[in-house]
Enzyme design. Structure first.
Site, PDB file in Angstrom:
ATOM      1  N   TYR B 177     -11.900  19.345 -17.476  1.00  0.00           N
ATOM      2  CA  TYR B 177     -11.450  20.723 -17.212  1.00  0.00           C
ATOM      3  C   TYR B 177     -11.863  21.092 -15.804  1.00  0.00           C
ATOM      4  CZ  TYR B 177     -16.189  22.594 -17.558  1.00  0.00           C
ATOM      5  OH  TYR B 177     -17.518  22.863 -17.341  1.00  0.00           O
ATOM      6  N   CYS B 178     -11.238  22.186 -15.280  1.00  0.00           N
ATOM      7  CA  CYS B 178     -11.617  22.627 -13.946  1.00  0.00           C
ATOM      8  C   CYS B 178     -11.525  24.148 -13.849  1.00  0.00           C
ATOM      9  CB  CYS B 178     -10.829  21.912 -12.876  1.00  0.00           C
ATOM     10  SG  CYS B 178      -9.043  21.915 -13.098  1.00  0.00           S
ATOM     11  N   ARG B 179     -10.753  24.650 -12.871  1.00  0.00           N
ATOM     12  CA  ARG B 179     -10.836  26.089 -12.590  1.00  0.00           C
ATOM     13  C   ARG B 179      -9.927  26.938 -13.463  1.00  0.00           C
ATOM     14  NH1 ARG B 179     -10.674  25.691  -5.980  1.00  0.00           N
ATOM     15  NH2 ARG B 179     -12.885  25.181  -5.708  1.00  0.00           N
TER      16      ARG B 179
END
Lengths: 223, 223
Positions: B177-179
DNA sequence: CAACTATTCAAGTGATAACTTGAATATGTG
DNA sequence: CACATATTCAAGTTATCACTTGAATAGTTG
């Protein structure tokens, strides 16, 4: 990487939805359509704009997916594309109220001097309705009441309110509601009722917000 | 009645909040600030704009109450004015995805060919984390991981991902996952991991959405 | 206090938006 | 099919917006 242009295009497209709500006239339109479908002419009258200009605003909202249109004979009716659009408008209003100082001043200027117009939250109203503790008046035009209203509400459009008032119990509290937090009808109603010596407050939201929150409503039978 | 002008002013003011989000560049800024505070220069770099132009966008967002600024020495740091602003942006995105057909095409163009990049919902991920069933990688820059991350996640910024990959179990599934939903890091990560023969999917949202939903996080101790 | 860095302000330019006016289209009616 | 009504389209005007450039301000450091 070539993703610079793609990123710009993506965010421009996402932002264009916000931009569609970023005109006061289109905001008025969405606020009105949260009540239900309206023809172009009705909308134009309500927002005090020419039909041509209103039509262009509506086409833009339709292009951005916020409203949909349906032709019925010679008229075209517009409505919100989904419940989610009404929520979007509610969140915009909420952020504006919390963070833009001038909003409350402008709201006072529009709704009239609000000293003396006390508000009831939806939560408190639902409780008191369950206890049969309060008289609830829907002060929108009757057609809107018929399309759907809070369970237990009685229709009392402003023009008829003075005569309805004389039939109301003087000891129970009266609550008035209308289209939304920035709808003048409920404020006008509360002032009128208080002038007649009745105990009256307004619901701090309108019918669309009440329904979206999943609180009890009575809606028109779909014929 | 004189309320015509007052109504226009009120709705213009409410709409101005939406208008502030109605520029692609400002939308990028809000999307970025949902991760946490940033200096003007960092923001300018991230959105590929001049510092002067970025500063003007930031001032406008600040005037509309969406962001607040804090001076620290010679730098000025901007952040979202409240969690509610992040929610507003999330709702805008959601409506855009549901109702604007071109968005998904543009998202593909930006994120890269998404065939093969499967998504996991937050709900499913939380369940599987509870069962210890999955390896969770935070592929944002390490500073962002340190400021706060999903409980149980391991930091694996993209530049280091290749070496981290070799230490991962080949039988358990990996989730990156990221932003946010329109952040490329997670998509890039999934492609890299799959090329190495690992089972990998991406979380369909980012850290801010996870946290706002009240799911378990680990945040930096406020010193 | 001079030199430096980060940010903001002010002025200017080309593009876009809101509204007006008048014509075009589409549907329903005698 | 002429006629009326509701809506949309097209062209034109004025105001506003996004971005650039260059100067001004505020804080930091030697």
């Amino acid at each position: 990487m070539a993703s610079g242009a793609a990123k710009v295009a993506l965010f421009d497209s996402l932002a264009s939805v916000a931009q569609a709500l970023g005109s006061g006239r289109r905001a008025e339109i969405v606020d009105l359509l949260a009540q239900g479908e309206r023809s172009v002419e009705e909308i134009a009258t309500e927002i005090s704009q020419s039909v041509a200009n209103t039509s262009q605003h509506l086409r833009l909202l339709a292009r951005k997916g916020l409203v949909r249109s349906r032709r019925d004979g010679t008229r075209v009716f517009y409505g919100l594309a989904s419940e989610r659009v009404g929520e979007l408008w509610a969140v915009v209003r909420d952020v504006a109220v919390r963070h833009v100082a001038e909003v409350s001043g402008l709201a006072d200027a529009y709704l009239g001097e609000r000293a003396g117009v006390e508000q009831v939250s939806a939560e408190e109203l639902e409780e008191r309705l369950a206890r049969g503790d309060v008289v609830l008046l829907d002060v929108r035009p009757e057609l809107e009441y018929r399309a759907g209203h809070i369970a237990g509400a009685r229709s009392a459009p402003l023009p008829r309110l003075a005569s309805v008032a004389s039939t109301l119990p003087r000891r129970r509290e009266i609550v008035a509601y209308c289209r939304g937090p920035y709808c003048v009808y409920a404020d006008d109603a509360v002032r009128l009722l208080r002038d007649q010596g009745l105990k009256a407050r307004r619901l701090d939201v309108g019918f669309p917000e009440w329904r979206r929150a999943g609180r009890p409503v009575e809606v028109e039978a779909t014929s």
